[in-house]
Design an enzyme around this catalytic site. Structure first.
Site, PDB file in Angstrom:
ATOM      1  N   CYS A   1     -16.371 -42.688 -74.881  1.00  0.00           N
ATOM      2  CA  CYS A   1     -16.778 -43.844 -74.069  1.00  0.00           C
ATOM      3  C   CYS A   1     -15.915 -43.989 -72.813  1.00  0.00           C
ATOM      4  CB  CYS A   1     -16.707 -45.126 -74.897  1.00  0.00           C
ATOM      5  SG  CYS A   1     -17.727 -45.058 -76.372  1.00  0.00           S
TER       6      CYS A   1
ATOM      7  N   HIS B   1     -16.462 -51.209 -70.205  1.00  0.00           N
ATOM      8  CA  HIS B   1     -17.308 -50.423 -71.096  1.00  0.00           C
ATOM      9  C   HIS B   1     -18.160 -51.396 -71.899  1.00  0.00           C
ATOM     10  CE1 HIS B   1     -18.798 -47.859 -74.121  1.00  0.00           C
ATOM     11  NE2 HIS B   1     -17.909 -48.156 -75.046  1.00  0.00           N
TER      12      HIS B   1
ATOM     13  N   ASN C   1     -24.711 -49.797 -76.511  1.00  0.00           N
ATOM     14  CA  ASN C   1     -23.497 -49.074 -76.108  1.00  0.00           C
ATOM     15  C   ASN C   1     -23.875 -47.620 -75.855  1.00  0.00           C
ATOM     16  OD1 ASN C   1     -21.161 -47.495 -76.177  1.00  0.00           O
ATOM     17  ND2 ASN C   1     -20.116 -48.820 -77.643  1.00  0.00           N
TER      18      ASN C   1
HETATM   19  N1  COA Z   1     -25.747 -56.206 -90.716  1.00  0.00           N
HETATM   20  C1  COA Z   1     -25.483 -57.266 -91.518  1.00  0.00           C
HETATM   21  N2  COA Z   1     -24.302 -57.439 -92.136  1.00  0.00           N
HETATM   22  C2  COA Z   1     -23.361 -56.494 -91.940  1.00  0.00           C
HETATM   23  C3  COA Z   1     -23.580 -55.356 -91.141  1.00  0.00           C
HETATM   24  C4  COA Z   1     -24.840 -55.240 -90.524  1.00  0.00           C
HETATM   25  N3  COA Z   1     -25.133 -54.200 -89.706  1.00  0.00           N
HETATM   26  N4  COA Z   1     -22.456 -54.608 -91.140  1.00  0.00           N
HETATM   27  C5  COA Z   1     -21.565 -55.238 -91.905  1.00  0.00           C
HETATM   28  N5  COA Z   1     -22.115 -56.377 -92.408  1.00  0.00           N
HETATM   29  C6  COA Z   1     -21.494 -57.378 -93.278  1.00  0.00           C
HETATM   30  C7  COA Z   1     -20.549 -56.766 -94.267  1.00  0.00           C
HETATM   31  O1  COA Z   1     -21.223 -56.404 -95.444  1.00  0.00           O
HETATM   32  C8  COA Z   1     -19.568 -57.881 -94.489  1.00  0.00           C
HETATM   33  O2  COA Z   1     -20.142 -58.812 -95.373  1.00  0.00           O
HETATM   34  P1  COA Z   1     -19.214 -59.651 -96.404  1.00  0.00           P
HETATM   35  O3  COA Z   1     -18.308 -60.501 -95.541  1.00  0.00           O
HETATM   36  O4  COA Z   1     -20.216 -60.442 -97.155  1.00  0.00           O
HETATM   37  O5  COA Z   1     -18.470 -58.632 -97.199  1.00  0.00           O
HETATM   38  C9  COA Z   1     -19.470 -58.583 -93.133  1.00  0.00           C
HETATM   39  O6  COA Z   1     -20.688 -58.229 -92.431  1.00  0.00           O
HETATM   40  C10 COA Z   1     -18.291 -58.156 -92.309  1.00  0.00           C
HETATM   41  O7  COA Z   1     -18.221 -56.714 -92.283  1.00  0.00           O
HETATM   42  P2  COA Z   1     -17.342 -55.928 -91.261  1.00  0.00           P
HETATM   43  O8  COA Z   1     -17.552 -54.469 -91.448  1.00  0.00           O
HETATM   44  O9  COA Z   1     -15.944 -56.471 -91.316  1.00  0.00           O
HETATM   45  O10 COA Z   1     -18.076 -56.333 -89.921  1.00  0.00           O
HETATM   46  P3  COA Z   1     -17.448 -56.862 -88.546  1.00  0.00           P
HETATM   47  O11 COA Z   1     -17.368 -58.326 -88.553  1.00  0.00           O
HETATM   48  O12 COA Z   1     -16.238 -56.082 -88.188  1.00  0.00           O
HETATM   49  O13 COA Z   1     -18.609 -56.465 -87.539  1.00  0.00           O
HETATM   50  C11 COA Z   1     -19.019 -54.719 -85.965  1.00  0.00           C
HETATM   51  C12 COA Z   1     -19.001 -55.128 -87.433  1.00  0.00           C
HETATM   52  C13 COA Z   1     -19.391 -53.253 -85.876  1.00  0.00           C
HETATM   53  C14 COA Z   1     -20.058 -55.559 -85.221  1.00  0.00           C
HETATM   54  C15 COA Z   1     -17.627 -54.996 -85.363  1.00  0.00           C
HETATM   55  O14 COA Z   1     -16.621 -54.421 -86.147  1.00  0.00           O
HETATM   56  C16 COA Z   1     -17.484 -54.470 -83.998  1.00  0.00           C
HETATM   57  O15 COA Z   1     -18.110 -54.983 -83.091  1.00  0.00           O
HETATM   58  N6  COA Z   1     -16.616 -53.448 -83.795  1.00  0.00           N
HETATM   59  C17 COA Z   1     -16.411 -52.800 -82.534  1.00  0.00           C
HETATM   60  C18 COA Z   1     -17.546 -51.909 -82.307  1.00  0.00           C
HETATM   61  C19 COA Z   1     -17.572 -51.316 -80.963  1.00  0.00           C
HETATM   62  O16 COA Z   1     -17.788 -51.973 -80.005  1.00  0.00           O
HETATM   63  N7  COA Z   1     -17.383 -50.033 -80.913  1.00  0.00           N
HETATM   64  C20 COA Z   1     -17.479 -49.278 -79.748  1.00  0.00           C
HETATM   65  C21 COA Z   1     -16.152 -49.034 -79.172  1.00  0.00           C
HETATM   66  S1  COA Z   1     -16.297 -47.722 -78.081  1.00  0.00           S
END
Ligand code: COA
Length: 336
Positions: A125, A261, A292
């Site tokens: 990225c 980004h 993204n």
């Molecule tokens: N849809 C619905 N629920 C989801 C899910 C999805 N796609 N993915 C995870 N969950 C749920 C999990 O099961 C968990 O549930 P629980 O609390 O009941 O156990 C909860 O959401 C939290 O999970 P987690 O993996 O900690 O999610 P998060 O809050 O970190 O959100 C992202 C996930 C990917 C949105 C977040 O981590 C993020 O934005 N990360 C950066 C990503 C990014 O921008 N990357 C590019 C960089 S170049």
């Protein structure tokens, strides 16, 4: 130590600048509703966690090369530069699916650039901002006069549509800029680096050799430790952005636009807060419609701001990109 003979040294332009910007957005618009079943999610959850409403997925004819050529043609036209004047083509991508050769020479050939230096860079990225940093130094160092920098991805080729952490985030597209000589400073010093200790945060699931020796080979997909990436991007990257502003000899009050980004709307908001950007700074929010697109995201976002009048020629913009590696790069630029 004195050299036995005096070697000539290349000298370039005192300053480099962005001369034009172009973009290619795939035709097919994919709403959240199309993805939620495979990842047991909802439109509401995706919008709330990432700000993404739609993204674009490339069709069979929208190859890495095709999208790059389209974006590059628009950037050349905007810059008023003929393809024959381009003497370097840098393509940032992680989704040209051939290990070798690089896609840059084929793109340069299709554009009619003659035989420029042409190579790909792999900084995920962060690749586009790496390319702009390199291009500016090439123009100032005298190794090239006009450099085409392209950020392009067809991430859907390496996306696991059932992975809850990535399937709704990544998408396809291409953006390009022309970097060339300028009478005034147009690209500030690049602040870039990497943190290889976090190599595993965003990666391909498997090495090709492991895939090919498996009984049932599957395309290795992108995988990401979402929360860890989120924390790193939201906090560490704000410092990098501020350093780029300081190295450019300005303050955040001098910025007109912020083009980060397009990873995730929450990361963009956290960075803007952390950097204490004045409310007058216009912020790129292309991720909502485009998802993204990794190396393509910064030029796509800049292109949209220019098209919609949110970034005007002469505006001062902070670009910053970050991702797998972990790699990052940021610079202040003058909008072409
Ligand atoms: N849809 C619905 N629920 C989801 C899910 C999805 N796609 N993915 C995870 N969950 C749920 C999990 O099961 C968990 O549930 P629980 O609390 O009941 O156990 C909860 O959401 C939290 O999970 P987690 O993996 O900690 O999610 P998060 O809050 O970190 O959100 C992202 C996930 C990917 C949105 C977040 O981590 C993020 O934005 N990360 C950066 C990503 C990014 O921008 N990357 C590019 C960089 S170049």
């Amino acid at each position: 130590m004195s050299a036995p003979v005096g070697l000539a040294t290349a000298t370039g332009s005192s300053y480099a600048a962005l001369l034009g910007v172009g973009a290619y957005r795939p035709v097919r618009l994919v709403p959240n509703s199309e993805l939620v079943e495979a990842i047991d999610s909802s439109d509401e959850w995706i919008q709330q966690r990432s700000g993404i409403k739609t993204r674009r997925f490339a069709g069979p004819d929208e190859s890495v090369q095709m999208m790059s050529v389209a974006a590059a043609r628009e950037a050349l036209e905007h810059a008023g530069i003929e393809a024959g004047q381009v003497d370097a083509v840098i393509v940032a991508t992680v989704s040209h699916m051939m290990q070798t050769p690089a896609i840059a020479p084929a793109i340069a050939h299709e554009l009619g650039c003659g035989q420029p230096v042409a190579f790909d860079i792999s900084a995920a990225c962060a690749g586009f901002c790496h390319g702009v940093g390199l291009a500016a130094d090439m123009v100032r160092g005298g190794s090239a006069r006009h450099v085409l920098v392209i950020g392009v991805e067809r991430l859907t080729d390496i996306l696991d549509r059932t992975d809850r952490g990535t399937a709704f985030i990544f998408a396809d597209g291409a953006g390009a800029v022309v970097v060339g000589p300028s009478e005034t400073p147009g690209i500030g010093p690049v602040v870039w680096g990497s943190d290889g200790e976090q190599f595993d945060y965003i990666r391909q699931t498997e090495d090709w050799r492991d895939v090919m020796t498996s009984d049932s080979p599957v395309m290795p997909a992108l995988t990401m430790q979402g929360s860890a990436v989120f924390r790193w991007a939201s906090f560490a990257m704000a410092k990098v952005g501020l350093e780029a502003v300081e190295r450019a000899g300005i303050t955040v009050d001098d910025l007109d636009c912020f083009v980060p980004h397009q990873a995730n709307m929450r990361i963009t908001d956290a960075m803007a807060r952390s950097m204490k950007l004045p409310a007058t700074v216009r912020i790129a929010r292309d991720v909502a419609d485009q998802g993204n697109t990794s190396a393509a995201s910064v030029p796509l976002a800049l292109h949209r701001m220019v098209q919609e009048g949110d970034a005007r020629s002469g505006d001062v913009a902070l670009l910053i990109a970050f991702g797998a590696g972990l790699a990052y790069a940021a610079q202040v630029v003058v909008v072409p």
